[in-house]
Design a protein around this motif. Sequence first.
Motif, PDB file in Angstrom:
ATOM      1  N   TYR A 146       0.833  -1.206   0.000  1.00 54.29           N
ATOM      2  CA  TYR A 146       0.000   0.000   0.000  1.00 54.29           C
ATOM      3  C   TYR A 146       0.870   1.259   0.000  1.00 54.29           C
ATOM      4  O   TYR A 146       1.823   1.350   0.770  1.00 54.29           O
ATOM      5  CB  TYR A 146      -0.889   0.052   1.237  1.00 54.29           C
ATOM      6  CG  TYR A 146      -1.906  -1.057   1.338  1.00 54.29           C
ATOM      7  CD1 TYR A 146      -1.664  -2.178   2.116  1.00 54.29           C
ATOM      8  CD2 TYR A 146      -3.121  -0.968   0.664  1.00 54.29           C
ATOM      9  CE1 TYR A 146      -2.595  -3.195   2.229  1.00 54.29           C
ATOM     10  CE2 TYR A 146      -4.060  -1.981   0.768  1.00 54.29           C
ATOM     11  CZ  TYR A 146      -3.794  -3.081   1.551  1.00 54.29           C
ATOM     12  OH  TYR A 146      -4.728  -4.088   1.645  1.00 54.29           O
ATOM     13  N   PHE A 158      -3.071  13.186  10.719  1.00 53.67           N
ATOM     14  CA  PHE A 158      -2.589  12.464   9.545  1.00 53.67           C
ATOM     15  C   PHE A 158      -3.640  11.413   9.243  1.00 53.67           C
ATOM     16  O   PHE A 158      -3.803  10.455   9.980  1.00 53.67           O
ATOM     17  CB  PHE A 158      -1.234  11.813   9.881  1.00 53.67           C
ATOM     18  CG  PHE A 158      -0.587  11.087   8.726  1.00 53.67           C
ATOM     19  CD1 PHE A 158       0.654  11.456   8.283  1.00 53.67           C
ATOM     20  CD2 PHE A 158      -1.204  10.015   8.118  1.00 53.67           C
ATOM     21  CE1 PHE A 158       1.277  10.797   7.232  1.00 53.67           C
ATOM     22  CE2 PHE A 158      -0.599   9.335   7.068  1.00 53.67           C
ATOM     23  CZ  PHE A 158       0.649   9.734   6.629  1.00 53.67           C
ATOM     24  N   LYS A 159      -4.377  11.599   8.178  1.00 48.57           N
ATOM     25  CA  LYS A 159      -5.419  10.641   7.842  1.00 48.57           C
ATOM     26  C   LYS A 159      -4.793   9.480   7.078  1.00 48.57           C
ATOM     27  O   LYS A 159      -4.562   9.571   5.886  1.00 48.57           O
ATOM     28  CB  LYS A 159      -6.518  11.300   7.031  1.00 48.57           C
ATOM     29  CG  LYS A 159      -7.375  12.269   7.854  1.00 48.57           C
ATOM     30  CD  LYS A 159      -8.509  12.809   7.039  1.00 48.57           C
ATOM     31  CE  LYS A 159      -9.384  13.724   7.870  1.00 48.57           C
ATOM     32  NZ  LYS A 159     -10.131  12.956   8.889  1.00 48.57           N
ATOM     33  N   THR A 160      -4.510   8.413   7.781  1.00 46.63           N
ATOM     34  CA  THR A 160      -3.865   7.258   7.175  1.00 46.63           C
ATOM     35  C   THR A 160      -4.902   6.481   6.388  1.00 46.63           C
ATOM     36  O   THR A 160      -5.567   5.613   6.926  1.00 46.63           O
ATOM     37  CB  THR A 160      -3.220   6.391   8.269  1.00 46.63           C
ATOM     38  OG1 THR A 160      -2.491   7.241   9.154  1.00 46.63           O
ATOM     39  CG2 THR A 160      -2.270   5.388   7.665  1.00 46.63           C
ATOM     40  N   ILE A 161      -5.035   6.831   5.130  1.00 49.89           N
ATOM     41  CA  ILE A 161      -6.055   6.227   4.276  1.00 49.89           C
ATOM     42  C   ILE A 161      -5.385   5.295   3.285  1.00 49.89           C
ATOM     43  O   ILE A 161      -4.523   5.708   2.517  1.00 49.89           O
ATOM     44  CB  ILE A 161      -6.865   7.306   3.553  1.00 49.89           C
ATOM     45  CG1 ILE A 161      -7.609   8.159   4.581  1.00 49.89           C
ATOM     46  CG2 ILE A 161      -7.834   6.675   2.566  1.00 49.89           C
ATOM     47  CD1 ILE A 161      -8.406   9.272   3.997  1.00 49.89           C
ATOM     48  N   PHE A 162      -5.814   4.058   3.310  1.00 53.24           N
ATOM     49  CA  PHE A 162      -5.270   3.042   2.426  1.00 53.24           C
ATOM     50  C   PHE A 162      -6.123   2.919   1.171  1.00 53.24           C
ATOM     51  O   PHE A 162      -7.330   2.967   1.230  1.00 53.24           O
ATOM     52  CB  PHE A 162      -5.253   1.687   3.133  1.00 53.24           C
ATOM     53  CG  PHE A 162      -4.278   1.585   4.267  1.00 53.24           C
ATOM     54  CD1 PHE A 162      -4.556   2.171   5.489  1.00 53.24           C
ATOM     55  CD2 PHE A 162      -3.087   0.880   4.119  1.00 53.24           C
ATOM     56  CE1 PHE A 162      -3.661   2.076   6.538  1.00 53.24           C
ATOM     57  CE2 PHE A 162      -2.194   0.778   5.162  1.00 53.24           C
ATOM     58  CZ  PHE A 162      -2.476   1.371   6.368  1.00 53.24           C
ATOM     59  N   GLY A 163      -5.487   2.741   0.043  1.00 54.15           N
ATOM     60  CA  GLY A 163      -6.199   2.406  -1.184  1.00 54.15           C
ATOM     61  C   GLY A 163      -6.314   0.893  -1.285  1.00 54.15           C
ATOM     62  O   GLY A 163      -6.214   0.194  -0.283  1.00 54.15           O
TER      63      GLY A 163
END
Lengths: 111, 114
Positions: free
Chosen positions: A87, A97-102
């Motif tokens: 990722y 910190f918006k830890t957004i995974f694709g």
Amino acid sequence: LAKTTQPISMDSYEGQEVNITCSHNNIATNDYITWYQQFPSQGPRFIIQGYKTKVTNEVASLFIPADRKSSTLSLPRVSLSDTAVYYCLVGAFGGGFKTIFGAGTRLFVKA
Amino acid sequence: EAGVVQSPRYKIIEKKQPVAFWCNPISGHNTLYWYRQNLGQGPELLIRYENEEAVDDSQLPKDRFSAERLKGVDSTLKIQPAELGDSAVYLCASSLGGNNEKLFFGSGTQLSVL
């Protein structure tokens, strides 16, 4: 939030170098680039993080061009155990910190 | 150093039943996250805690999901009542917070709602 685009899957053979590229065209000035690795039935594991140029650790290298609109995770001499989902995340520290995974890139390493 | 501990590892329930997941973060980690991961997809953030305060719960379905982090250490995520679409892996992660957002994940709880 910067959106990232990665290949859905990649195949490789043992001993080869694997390069996974992530596109993040709207990356912001304060954003860092972070890569995680996930094996089946496990949570993601931090691999490497960078802001610009090149970062190297014992596991991988991260190449970031001057415009920072993309980044490449390089895995040297992969083995079967490197088969996993990788990722790419983009975000800024502090203030949330918006830890957004694709969806990530599924790497298959063959013998 | 012990990692992030989650329990149970697996949970099978019937729809409309309640379910709870527990997470013990790495000692000293002020920031705690709950993620949901559907099959074949990346983890989706549900809620983020800074110590005992929920600072980002915008993605938490508040009609049926609730979470708490008493004393800023352990955390519990609850679903009541569960629906078929809640079947997923629920991941907990922790980090030192501040300018260090390197996340450490637990192995997750795999929930099956029948």
